[in-house]
Scaffold this active site. Structure first.
Site, PDB file in Angstrom:
ATOM      1  N   THR A 194      -3.258 -21.743   2.599  1.00  0.00           N
ATOM      2  CA  THR A 194      -3.479 -22.880   1.713  1.00  0.00           C
ATOM      3  C   THR A 194      -2.481 -22.863   0.554  1.00  0.00           C
ATOM      4  OG1 THR A 194      -5.039 -23.847   0.139  1.00  0.00           O
ATOM      5  CG2 THR A 194      -5.341 -21.538   0.612  1.00  0.00           C
TER       6      THR A 194
ATOM      7  N   SER B 210     -10.188 -20.229  -6.872  1.00  0.00           N
ATOM      8  CA  SER B 210     -11.557 -20.137  -6.333  1.00  0.00           C
ATOM      9  C   SER B 210     -11.656 -18.870  -5.489  1.00  0.00           C
ATOM     10  CB  SER B 210     -11.892 -21.351  -5.455  1.00  0.00           C
ATOM     11  OG  SER B 210     -11.273 -21.235  -4.178  1.00  0.00           O
TER      12      SER B 210
ATOM     13  N   TYR C 160     -12.779 -18.867  -2.449  1.00  0.00           N
ATOM     14  CA  TYR C 160     -12.238 -19.256  -1.140  1.00  0.00           C
ATOM     15  C   TYR C 160     -10.718 -19.073  -1.105  1.00  0.00           C
ATOM     16  CZ  TYR C 160      -9.616 -22.371   1.805  1.00  0.00           C
ATOM     17  OH  TYR C 160      -8.643 -22.868   2.624  1.00  0.00           O
ATOM     18  N   HIS C 161     -10.022 -19.647  -2.093  1.00  0.00           N
ATOM     19  CA  HIS C 161      -8.560 -19.545  -2.086  1.00  0.00           C
ATOM     20  C   HIS C 161      -8.118 -18.081  -2.195  1.00  0.00           C
ATOM     21  CE1 HIS C 161      -8.872 -23.908  -3.214  1.00  0.00           C
ATOM     22  NE2 HIS C 161      -7.815 -24.001  -2.440  1.00  0.00           N
TER      23      HIS C 161
ATOM     24  N   LYS D 187      -7.878 -16.411   1.046  1.00  0.00           N
ATOM     25  CA  LYS D 187      -6.656 -16.763   1.791  1.00  0.00           C
ATOM     26  C   LYS D 187      -5.472 -15.904   1.332  1.00  0.00           C
ATOM     27  CE  LYS D 187      -7.929 -20.424   4.296  1.00  0.00           C
ATOM     28  NZ  LYS D 187      -7.555 -20.791   5.648  1.00  0.00           N
TER      29      LYS D 187
HETATM   30  N1  USQ Z   1     -11.297 -33.427  -6.874  1.00  0.00           N
HETATM   31  C1  USQ Z   1     -11.672 -34.484  -7.685  1.00  0.00           C
HETATM   32  N2  USQ Z   1     -12.755 -35.215  -7.305  1.00  0.00           N
HETATM   33  C2  USQ Z   1     -13.472 -34.956  -6.175  1.00  0.00           C
HETATM   34  C3  USQ Z   1     -13.061 -33.898  -5.349  1.00  0.00           C
HETATM   35  C4  USQ Z   1     -11.972 -33.149  -5.732  1.00  0.00           C
HETATM   36  O1  USQ Z   1     -11.058 -34.759  -8.705  1.00  0.00           O
HETATM   37  O2  USQ Z   1     -14.439 -35.670  -5.903  1.00  0.00           O
HETATM   38  C5  USQ Z   1     -10.108 -32.635  -7.226  1.00  0.00           C
HETATM   39  C6  USQ Z   1     -10.380 -31.136  -7.318  1.00  0.00           C
HETATM   40  O3  USQ Z   1     -10.894 -30.786  -8.584  1.00  0.00           O
HETATM   41  C7  USQ Z   1      -9.011 -30.556  -7.014  1.00  0.00           C
HETATM   42  C8  USQ Z   1      -8.386 -31.576  -6.069  1.00  0.00           C
HETATM   43  O4  USQ Z   1      -9.161 -32.762  -6.187  1.00  0.00           O
HETATM   44  O5  USQ Z   1      -8.237 -30.506  -8.159  1.00  0.00           O
HETATM   45  C9  USQ Z   1      -8.399 -31.150  -4.630  1.00  0.00           C
HETATM   46  O6  USQ Z   1      -9.722 -30.853  -4.255  1.00  0.00           O
HETATM   47  P1  USQ Z   1     -10.160 -30.823  -2.732  1.00  0.00           P
HETATM   48  O7  USQ Z   1     -11.634 -30.583  -2.695  1.00  0.00           O
HETATM   49  O8  USQ Z   1      -9.624 -31.998  -2.008  1.00  0.00           O
HETATM   50  O9  USQ Z   1      -9.306 -29.589  -2.204  1.00  0.00           O
HETATM   51  P2  USQ Z   1      -9.490 -28.031  -2.422  1.00  0.00           P
HETATM   52  O10 USQ Z   1     -10.760 -27.634  -3.056  1.00  0.00           O
HETATM   53  O11 USQ Z   1      -8.271 -27.550  -3.103  1.00  0.00           O
HETATM   54  O12 USQ Z   1      -9.561 -27.509  -0.931  1.00  0.00           O
HETATM   55  C10 USQ Z   1      -9.077 -28.276   0.179  1.00  0.00           C
HETATM   56  C11 USQ Z   1      -9.685 -27.698   1.444  1.00  0.00           C
HETATM   57  C12 USQ Z   1      -9.206 -26.279   1.613  1.00  0.00           C
HETATM   58  C13 USQ Z   1      -7.687 -26.247   1.587  1.00  0.00           C
HETATM   59  C14 USQ Z   1      -7.181 -26.871   0.300  1.00  0.00           C
HETATM   60  C15 USQ Z   1      -5.682 -26.987   0.224  1.00  0.00           C
HETATM   61  O13 USQ Z   1     -11.109 -27.741   1.371  1.00  0.00           O
HETATM   62  O14 USQ Z   1      -9.706 -25.750   2.836  1.00  0.00           O
HETATM   63  O15 USQ Z   1      -7.247 -24.925   1.646  1.00  0.00           O
HETATM   64  O16 USQ Z   1      -7.683 -28.220   0.221  1.00  0.00           O
HETATM   65  S1  USQ Z   1      -5.089 -26.790  -1.458  1.00  0.00           S
HETATM   66  O17 USQ Z   1      -5.790 -27.709  -2.329  1.00  0.00           O
HETATM   67  O18 USQ Z   1      -3.676 -27.063  -1.451  1.00  0.00           O
HETATM   68  O19 USQ Z   1      -5.377 -25.432  -1.838  1.00  0.00           O
END
Ligand code: USQ
Length: 393
Positions: A157, A192, A194-195, A198
Protein backbone atom coordinates in the site's frame (compact mmCIF):
# COMPACT_ATOMS: atom_id res chain seq x y z
CA UNK A 1 -1.64 -23.95 -18.83
CA UNK A 2 0.37 -21.85 -16.38
CA UNK A 3 -1.12 -21.91 -12.89
CA UNK A 4 -1.78 -18.75 -10.83
CA UNK A 5 -2.70 -19.08 -7.17
CA UNK A 6 -4.66 -16.15 -5.72
CA UNK A 7 -4.71 -15.79 -1.94
CA UNK A 8 -7.68 -13.69 -0.85
CA UNK A 9 -9.47 -14.49 -4.11
CA UNK A 10 -12.92 -13.59 -2.80
CA UNK A 11 -11.88 -9.97 -2.18
CA UNK A 12 -12.61 -6.65 -3.86
CA UNK A 13 -9.33 -6.98 -5.77
CA UNK A 14 -8.81 -10.75 -5.64
CA UNK A 15 -11.97 -11.80 -7.48
CA UNK A 16 -11.68 -9.42 -10.46
CA UNK A 17 -7.99 -10.36 -10.77
CA UNK A 18 -8.95 -14.06 -10.74
CA UNK A 19 -11.43 -13.60 -13.60
CA UNK A 20 -8.90 -11.49 -15.50
CA UNK A 21 -6.19 -14.19 -15.40
CA UNK A 22 -8.75 -16.89 -16.18
CA UNK A 23 -9.85 -14.91 -19.24
CA UNK A 24 -6.20 -14.61 -20.30
CA UNK A 25 -5.98 -18.42 -20.36
CA UNK A 26 -4.21 -19.12 -17.05
CA UNK A 27 -5.31 -21.95 -14.80
CA UNK A 28 -6.50 -20.06 -11.70
CA UNK A 29 -7.09 -21.18 -8.11
CA UNK A 30 -8.56 -18.81 -5.53
CA UNK A 31 -8.30 -19.36 -1.78
CA UNK A 32 -10.18 -17.37 0.85
CA UNK A 33 -11.64 -17.81 4.34
CA UNK A 34 -14.39 -15.16 3.89
CA UNK A 35 -12.80 -13.03 6.64
CA UNK A 36 -14.16 -9.77 5.22
CA UNK A 37 -17.70 -11.15 4.75
CA UNK A 38 -17.67 -12.52 8.28
CA UNK A 39 -16.51 -9.24 9.84
CA UNK A 40 -19.11 -7.29 7.86
CA UNK A 41 -21.80 -9.65 9.17
CA UNK A 42 -20.50 -9.29 12.73
CA UNK A 43 -20.56 -5.47 12.47
CA UNK A 44 -23.91 -5.50 10.65
CA UNK A 45 -22.52 -3.90 7.47
CA UNK A 46 -23.76 -4.71 3.97
CA UNK A 47 -22.45 -4.60 0.42
CA UNK A 48 -24.21 -2.33 -2.08
CA UNK A 49 -25.59 -5.40 -3.88
CA UNK A 50 -25.60 -9.13 -3.06
CA UNK A 51 -22.42 -11.02 -3.92
CA UNK A 52 -22.54 -14.82 -4.29
CA UNK A 53 -20.08 -17.05 -2.43
CA UNK A 54 -17.13 -18.65 -4.25
CA UNK A 55 -18.90 -21.89 -5.29
CA UNK A 56 -21.63 -19.84 -7.01
CA UNK A 57 -19.21 -17.20 -8.32
CA UNK A 58 -16.99 -19.77 -9.96
CA UNK A 59 -20.06 -21.55 -11.43
CA UNK A 60 -21.36 -18.23 -12.83
CA UNK A 61 -17.93 -17.56 -14.30
CA UNK A 62 -17.86 -21.02 -15.92
CA UNK A 63 -21.24 -20.38 -17.53
CA UNK A 64 -20.28 -16.89 -18.68
CA UNK A 65 -16.77 -17.64 -19.96
CA UNK A 66 -16.44 -21.40 -20.39
CA UNK A 67 -13.39 -21.25 -18.04
CA UNK A 68 -12.87 -23.01 -14.71
CA UNK A 69 -11.60 -21.23 -11.62
CA UNK A 70 -10.69 -23.64 -8.81
CA UNK A 71 -11.44 -22.55 -5.27
CA UNK A 72 -10.70 -23.51 -1.66
CA UNK A 73 -12.20 -22.11 1.52
CA UNK A 74 -9.28 -22.14 3.93
CA UNK A 75 -7.58 -19.99 6.54
CA UNK A 76 -4.12 -19.23 5.18
CA UNK A 77 -2.88 -17.92 8.52
CA UNK A 78 -2.61 -21.64 9.30
CA UNK A 79 0.74 -22.65 7.79
CA UNK A 80 -0.48 -26.23 7.22
CA UNK A 81 -3.25 -24.98 4.92
CA UNK A 82 -0.76 -22.80 3.09
CA UNK A 83 1.70 -25.65 2.61
CA UNK A 84 -1.04 -27.99 1.40
CA UNK A 85 -1.54 -25.73 -1.63
CA UNK A 86 1.96 -26.58 -2.89
CA UNK A 87 1.67 -30.37 -3.09
CA UNK A 88 -0.75 -32.49 -5.10
CA UNK A 89 -2.31 -34.45 -2.24
CA UNK A 90 -2.86 -31.41 -0.02
CA UNK A 91 -4.12 -29.28 -2.90
CA UNK A 92 -6.68 -31.86 -3.95
CA UNK A 93 -7.95 -32.20 -0.37
CA UNK A 94 -8.56 -28.45 -0.12
CA UNK A 95 -9.49 -27.42 -3.65
CA UNK A 96 -12.42 -27.98 -5.98
CA UNK A 97 -10.24 -28.80 -9.03
CA UNK A 98 -7.44 -31.30 -9.84
CA UNK A 99 -3.83 -30.27 -9.11
CA UNK A 100 -2.67 -27.92 -11.88
CA UNK A 101 1.02 -28.13 -10.91
CA UNK A 102 3.11 -25.59 -9.03
CA UNK A 103 2.02 -22.00 -9.68
CA UNK A 104 4.17 -19.68 -11.76
CA UNK A 105 2.98 -16.91 -9.45
CA UNK A 106 1.19 -16.52 -6.14
CA UNK A 107 -0.79 -13.30 -5.83
CA UNK A 108 -1.01 -12.42 -2.15
CA UNK A 109 -4.11 -10.36 -1.31
CA UNK A 110 -5.16 -12.37 1.77
CA UNK A 111 -5.06 -9.58 4.30
CA UNK A 112 -7.41 -7.60 6.48
CA UNK A 113 -7.38 -4.43 4.34
CA UNK A 114 -9.03 -1.72 6.44
CA UNK A 115 -7.25 0.99 8.44
CA UNK A 116 -10.24 1.95 10.63
CA UNK A 117 -11.18 -1.70 11.29
CA UNK A 118 -7.61 -2.39 12.43
CA UNK A 119 -8.15 0.07 15.29
CA UNK A 120 -11.79 -0.50 16.19
CA UNK A 121 -10.90 -2.35 19.39
CA UNK A 122 -8.21 -4.66 20.74
CA UNK A 123 -9.73 -7.70 19.00
CA UNK A 124 -9.70 -6.14 15.53
CA UNK A 125 -6.13 -4.93 16.10
CA UNK A 126 -5.15 -8.45 17.11
CA UNK A 127 -6.99 -9.98 14.15
CA UNK A 128 -5.31 -7.61 11.70
CA UNK A 129 -1.79 -8.14 12.99
CA UNK A 130 -2.04 -11.90 13.46
CA UNK A 131 -3.87 -12.57 10.20
CA UNK A 132 -1.74 -10.34 7.99
CA UNK A 133 1.65 -11.33 9.36
CA UNK A 134 0.87 -15.03 9.71
CA UNK A 135 -0.42 -15.29 6.13
CA UNK A 136 2.71 -13.55 4.85
CA UNK A 137 5.15 -15.68 6.83
CA UNK A 138 3.25 -18.89 6.02
CA UNK A 139 3.50 -18.03 2.35
CA UNK A 140 7.19 -17.12 2.46
CA UNK A 141 8.09 -20.37 4.26
CA UNK A 142 5.94 -22.45 1.88
CA UNK A 143 7.55 -20.91 -1.20
CA UNK A 144 11.06 -21.30 0.24
CA UNK A 145 10.47 -24.94 1.21
CA UNK A 146 8.14 -26.26 -1.49
CA UNK A 147 8.14 -24.10 -4.62
CA UNK A 148 11.11 -21.71 -4.76
CA UNK A 149 10.66 -21.05 -8.50
CA UNK A 150 7.24 -19.46 -7.88
CA UNK A 151 7.24 -15.67 -7.87
CA UNK A 152 5.28 -13.76 -5.25
CA UNK A 153 3.25 -10.68 -6.19
CA UNK A 154 1.99 -8.93 -3.08
CA UNK A 155 -0.41 -6.03 -2.80
CA UNK A 156 1.24 -3.53 -0.52
CA UNK A 157 0.00 0.00 0.00
CA UNK A 158 1.10 3.56 -0.70
CA UNK A 159 0.15 4.12 2.94
CA UNK A 160 3.42 2.42 3.92
CA UNK A 161 5.22 5.64 2.97
CA UNK A 162 2.82 7.94 4.81
CA UNK A 163 2.94 11.57 3.73
CA UNK A 164 6.60 12.64 3.98
CA UNK A 165 7.72 16.15 3.14
CA UNK A 166 9.91 14.81 0.29
CA UNK A 167 9.12 13.04 -3.01
CA UNK A 168 8.19 9.36 -2.60
CA UNK A 169 10.36 7.02 -4.70
CA UNK A 170 9.36 3.57 -5.93
CA UNK A 171 10.31 1.51 -2.93
CA UNK A 172 14.01 2.28 -2.71
CA UNK A 173 16.20 5.31 -2.02
CA UNK A 174 19.94 5.83 -2.24
CA UNK A 175 21.32 7.55 0.84
CA UNK A 176 24.67 9.27 1.17
CA UNK A 177 25.86 9.43 4.76
CA UNK A 178 29.24 10.70 5.95
CA UNK A 179 30.68 10.29 2.49
CA UNK A 180 29.40 6.72 1.88
CA UNK A 181 26.38 5.57 -0.16
CA UNK A 182 23.94 2.66 0.08
CA UNK A 183 20.45 1.77 -1.16
CA UNK A 184 17.63 1.20 1.36
CA UNK A 185 13.90 0.70 1.41
CA UNK A 186 12.30 4.15 1.27
CA UNK A 187 11.47 5.36 4.81
CA UNK A 188 8.04 4.17 5.91
CA UNK A 189 5.73 5.74 8.50
CA UNK A 190 2.19 4.40 8.43
CA UNK A 191 -0.85 6.07 9.95
CA UNK A 192 -2.74 2.94 11.02
CA UNK A 193 -2.15 -0.53 12.43
CA UNK A 194 -3.29 -1.99 9.12
CA UNK A 195 -0.77 0.05 7.13
CA UNK A 196 1.91 -0.89 9.66
CA UNK A 197 1.27 -4.60 8.99
CA UNK A 198 2.00 -3.89 5.33
CA UNK A 199 5.34 -2.33 6.27
CA UNK A 200 6.08 -5.47 8.27
CA UNK A 201 5.09 -7.60 5.25
CA UNK A 202 7.61 -5.71 3.13
CA UNK A 203 10.32 -6.23 5.74
CA UNK A 204 9.55 -9.96 5.99
CA UNK A 205 9.58 -10.35 2.22
CA UNK A 206 12.84 -8.41 1.95
CA UNK A 207 14.44 -10.71 4.54
CA UNK A 208 13.30 -13.86 2.68
CA UNK A 209 14.54 -12.40 -0.61
CA UNK A 210 17.98 -11.73 0.90
CA UNK A 211 18.24 -14.96 2.85
CA UNK A 212 16.69 -17.45 0.43
CA UNK A 213 16.71 -15.84 -3.01
CA UNK A 214 12.92 -15.59 -3.45
CA UNK A 215 11.51 -13.47 -6.31
CA UNK A 216 9.05 -10.89 -4.98
CA UNK A 217 7.15 -7.91 -6.37
CA UNK A 218 5.46 -5.59 -3.87
CA UNK A 219 2.82 -3.38 -5.47
CA UNK A 220 2.27 -0.20 -3.46
CA UNK A 221 -1.33 0.49 -4.34
CA UNK A 222 -3.39 3.56 -3.52
CA UNK A 223 -7.13 3.51 -2.73
CA UNK A 224 -8.97 1.67 -5.52
CA UNK A 225 -12.33 2.68 -6.96
CA UNK A 226 -14.70 1.12 -9.46
CA UNK A 227 -17.13 -1.71 -9.94
CA UNK A 228 -17.03 -3.04 -13.48
CA UNK A 229 -14.29 -4.72 -15.50
CA UNK A 230 -14.35 -6.44 -18.90
CA UNK A 231 -15.32 -9.67 -17.11
CA UNK A 232 -18.25 -8.28 -15.08
CA UNK A 233 -19.79 -7.14 -18.38
CA UNK A 234 -20.55 -10.84 -19.02
CA UNK A 235 -22.83 -11.07 -15.96
CA UNK A 236 -23.40 -8.37 -13.33
CA UNK A 237 -23.50 -11.05 -10.60
CA UNK A 238 -19.73 -11.37 -11.17
CA UNK A 239 -19.14 -7.87 -9.73
CA UNK A 240 -16.73 -7.59 -6.79
CA UNK A 241 -18.19 -6.80 -3.43
CA UNK A 242 -18.63 -3.12 -2.83
CA UNK A 243 -18.51 -1.64 0.67
CA UNK A 244 -19.72 1.87 1.39
CA UNK A 245 -19.53 1.75 5.20
CA UNK A 246 -16.87 3.56 7.23
CA UNK A 247 -14.94 0.35 7.96
CA UNK A 248 -14.38 -1.35 4.62
CA UNK A 249 -15.49 1.25 2.04
CA UNK A 250 -12.77 3.30 0.35
CA UNK A 251 -13.30 7.01 -0.07
CA UNK A 252 -14.44 7.42 -3.68
CA UNK A 253 -16.69 4.35 -3.57
CA UNK A 254 -18.23 5.77 -0.40
CA UNK A 255 -18.80 9.22 -1.89
CA UNK A 256 -20.58 7.70 -4.90
CA UNK A 257 -22.98 5.76 -2.67
CA UNK A 258 -23.47 8.76 -0.39
CA UNK A 259 -24.41 10.87 -3.43
CA UNK A 260 -26.94 8.24 -4.53
CA UNK A 261 -28.41 8.05 -1.03
CA UNK A 262 -28.75 11.83 -0.62
CA UNK A 263 -26.23 11.71 2.26
CA UNK A 264 -23.86 14.71 2.46
CA UNK A 265 -20.37 13.55 1.41
CA UNK A 266 -18.26 12.79 4.47
CA UNK A 267 -15.01 14.70 3.96
CA UNK A 268 -12.92 13.93 7.05
CA UNK A 269 -11.47 17.07 8.58
CA UNK A 270 -10.05 19.67 6.20
CA UNK A 271 -10.08 17.31 3.20
CA UNK A 272 -6.54 18.16 2.11
CA UNK A 273 -5.51 14.49 2.59
CA UNK A 274 -4.02 13.57 -0.79
CA UNK A 275 -3.62 10.00 -2.03
CA UNK A 276 -2.78 8.20 -5.26
CA UNK A 277 -5.93 6.65 -6.72
CA UNK A 278 -6.43 3.84 -9.21
CA UNK A 279 -9.36 2.42 -11.15
CA UNK A 280 -9.88 -1.30 -10.58
CA UNK A 281 -9.36 -1.92 -14.33
CA UNK A 282 -5.85 -0.48 -13.98
CA UNK A 283 -5.19 -2.72 -10.97
CA UNK A 284 -5.82 -5.69 -13.28
CA UNK A 285 -3.34 -4.36 -15.84
CA UNK A 286 -0.71 -3.70 -13.17
CA UNK A 287 -0.92 -7.16 -11.62
CA UNK A 288 -0.77 -8.70 -15.10
CA UNK A 289 2.33 -6.64 -15.95
CA UNK A 290 4.03 -7.77 -12.72
CA UNK A 291 3.31 -11.43 -13.51
CA UNK A 292 4.37 -11.21 -17.15
CA UNK A 293 7.64 -9.46 -16.22
CA UNK A 294 8.68 -11.31 -13.04
CA UNK A 295 11.22 -10.17 -10.49
CA UNK A 296 14.54 -12.04 -10.60
CA UNK A 297 15.46 -14.59 -7.95
CA UNK A 298 16.88 -12.65 -5.01
CA UNK A 299 15.09 -9.43 -6.01
CA UNK A 300 12.46 -7.45 -4.10
CA UNK A 301 10.90 -5.19 -6.69
CA UNK A 302 8.65 -2.36 -5.52
CA UNK A 303 6.26 -0.53 -7.86
CA UNK A 304 3.97 2.36 -6.92
CA UNK A 305 0.57 1.33 -8.24
CA UNK A 306 -1.43 4.51 -8.74
CA UNK A 307 -2.77 6.45 -11.71
CA UNK A 308 -3.03 10.01 -10.35
CA UNK A 309 -3.37 11.94 -7.11
CA UNK A 310 -6.39 13.74 -5.65
CA UNK A 311 -7.20 15.32 -2.33
CA UNK A 312 -10.36 14.12 -0.61
CA UNK A 313 -11.91 17.56 -1.13
CA UNK A 314 -11.17 17.36 -4.87
CA UNK A 315 -12.88 13.97 -5.06
CA UNK A 316 -15.92 15.34 -3.25
CA UNK A 317 -16.13 18.16 -5.82
CA UNK A 318 -15.96 15.64 -8.69
CA UNK A 319 -18.73 13.52 -7.18
CA UNK A 320 -20.82 16.62 -6.62
CA UNK A 321 -20.50 17.43 -10.35
CA UNK A 322 -21.39 13.83 -11.26
CA UNK A 323 -24.49 14.28 -9.10
CA UNK A 324 -25.55 17.38 -10.97
CA UNK A 325 -25.11 15.59 -14.32
CA UNK A 326 -27.49 12.93 -12.95
CA UNK A 327 -29.94 15.60 -11.70
CA UNK A 328 -29.10 15.04 -8.00
CA UNK A 329 -28.19 17.74 -5.52
CA UNK A 330 -25.08 16.56 -3.62
CA UNK A 331 -24.06 18.29 -0.39
CA UNK A 332 -20.59 18.10 1.13
CA UNK A 333 -19.95 18.08 4.89
CA UNK A 334 -16.68 18.26 6.81
CA UNK A 335 -16.97 15.74 9.64
CA UNK A 336 -14.50 15.48 12.53
CA UNK A 337 -11.69 13.26 11.29
CA UNK A 338 -11.92 9.82 12.93
CA UNK A 339 -8.34 9.07 11.83
CA UNK A 340 -4.90 10.25 12.91
CA UNK A 341 -3.45 11.67 9.71
CA UNK A 342 -2.14 14.91 8.21
CA UNK A 343 -4.99 16.89 6.63
CA UNK A 344 -2.71 19.24 4.68
CA UNK A 345 0.61 17.97 3.42
CA UNK A 346 3.10 17.67 0.57
CA UNK A 347 2.52 14.62 -1.66
CA UNK A 348 4.56 13.81 -4.73
CA UNK A 349 5.03 10.09 -5.42
CA UNK A 350 6.89 8.68 -8.42
CA UNK A 351 4.83 6.07 -10.36
CA UNK A 352 6.60 5.29 -13.60
CA UNK A 353 7.74 1.66 -13.44
CA UNK A 354 4.41 -0.03 -14.22
CA UNK A 355 3.79 2.30 -17.16
CA UNK A 356 7.29 1.45 -18.39
CA UNK A 357 6.13 -2.20 -18.36
CA UNK A 358 3.23 -1.30 -20.66
CA UNK A 359 0.36 -0.38 -18.32
CA UNK A 360 -1.95 2.17 -20.00
CA UNK A 361 -3.53 4.18 -17.20
CA UNK A 362 -7.19 5.22 -17.18
CA UNK A 363 -7.44 8.56 -15.37
CA UNK A 364 -10.70 9.24 -13.55
CA UNK A 365 -13.18 10.80 -15.99
CA UNK A 366 -16.82 11.86 -16.03
CA UNK A 367 -17.95 8.66 -17.79
CA UNK A 368 -16.44 6.47 -15.04
CA UNK A 369 -18.03 8.53 -12.27
CA UNK A 370 -21.38 8.55 -14.08
CA UNK A 371 -21.37 4.76 -14.54
CA UNK A 372 -20.51 4.17 -10.88
CA UNK A 373 -23.23 6.57 -9.79
CA UNK A 374 -25.74 4.83 -12.08
CA UNK A 375 -25.00 1.46 -10.40
CA UNK A 376 -25.37 3.06 -6.96
CA UNK A 377 -28.65 4.69 -7.97
CA UNK A 378 -30.02 1.39 -9.30
CA UNK A 379 -29.22 -0.15 -5.89
CA UNK A 380 -30.39 2.86 -3.87
CA UNK A 381 -33.16 0.83 -2.20
CA UNK A 382 -30.55 -1.35 -0.44
CA UNK A 383 -28.32 1.46 0.89
CA UNK A 384 -28.37 1.61 4.71
CA UNK A 385 -27.42 5.21 5.60
CA UNK A 386 -26.84 4.31 9.27
CA UNK A 387 -23.79 2.26 8.22
CA UNK A 388 -22.11 5.21 6.44
CA UNK A 389 -20.73 6.50 9.75
CA UNK A 390 -21.39 3.28 11.65
CA UNK A 391 -19.16 4.16 14.57
CA UNK A 392 -21.28 7.20 15.32
CA UNK A 393 -24.64 5.43 15.27
N1 USQ B 1 -11.72 9.68 3.88
C1 USQ B 1 -12.61 10.73 3.98
N2 USQ B 1 -13.94 10.43 4.07
C2 USQ B 1 -14.41 9.15 4.06
C3 USQ B 1 -13.50 8.10 3.93
C4 USQ B 1 -12.15 8.40 3.85
O1 USQ B 1 -12.23 11.89 3.99
O2 USQ B 1 -15.63 8.96 4.14
C5 USQ B 1 -10.28 9.96 3.75
C6 USQ B 1 -9.42 9.25 4.79
O3 USQ B 1 -9.37 9.99 6.00
C7 USQ B 1 -8.09 9.15 4.07
C8 USQ B 1 -8.48 9.03 2.60
O4 USQ B 1 -9.84 9.45 2.51
O5 USQ B 1 -7.36 10.31 4.22
C9 USQ B 1 -8.39 7.63 2.06
O6 USQ B 1 -9.16 6.78 2.86
P1 USQ B 1 -9.65 5.37 2.34
O7 USQ B 1 -10.53 4.78 3.39
O8 USQ B 1 -10.19 5.48 0.96
O9 USQ B 1 -8.26 4.61 2.18
P2 USQ B 1 -7.28 4.01 3.27
O10 USQ B 1 -7.82 3.97 4.64
O11 USQ B 1 -5.99 4.72 3.12
O12 USQ B 1 -7.17 2.51 2.79
C10 USQ B 1 -7.50 2.09 1.46
C11 USQ B 1 -7.70 0.59 1.48
C12 USQ B 1 -6.40 -0.07 1.86
C13 USQ B 1 -5.30 0.40 0.92
C14 USQ B 1 -5.20 1.91 0.95
C15 USQ B 1 -4.21 2.49 -0.03
O13 USQ B 1 -8.73 0.23 2.40
O14 USQ B 1 -6.54 -1.49 1.80
O15 USQ B 1 -4.08 -0.13 1.33
O16 USQ B 1 -6.48 2.45 0.58
S1 USQ B 1 -3.44 3.97 0.61
O17 USQ B 1 -4.45 4.91 1.03
O18 USQ B 1 -2.63 4.52 -0.45
O19 USQ B 1 -2.65 3.56 1.74
Amino acid sequence: MAHILILGGDGYIGWPVAMHFSALGYSVTVVDNYLRREQCRRLNLDFLYPVPLLPQRTALWRTASGQNIGYAIADLADPENMRALFCQEGYEKLCSTPWPGQPVAVLHFAEQPSAPFSQLDYRTTDLTVTNNLRVTTSLLCAIRDLSPETQIVHIGTMGEYGTPNIDIEEGWIEIEHKGRKDKFLFPRQASSVYHTTKIMDTDLMWFFVRAYGLAVTDLMQGPVYGIDTAETALDSRLRPFFNYDDQFGTVLNRFIVQAAAGYPLTVYGKGGQTRGFINIIDTLQCVEAAVRHPANAGELRVFNQITETFSVAELAALVRQAGSRAGIEVAVQHVPNPRTEAEEHYYNPVYRALQDLGVKPHPLDDATLDKMLAVALRNRHSIRPETIMSQQR
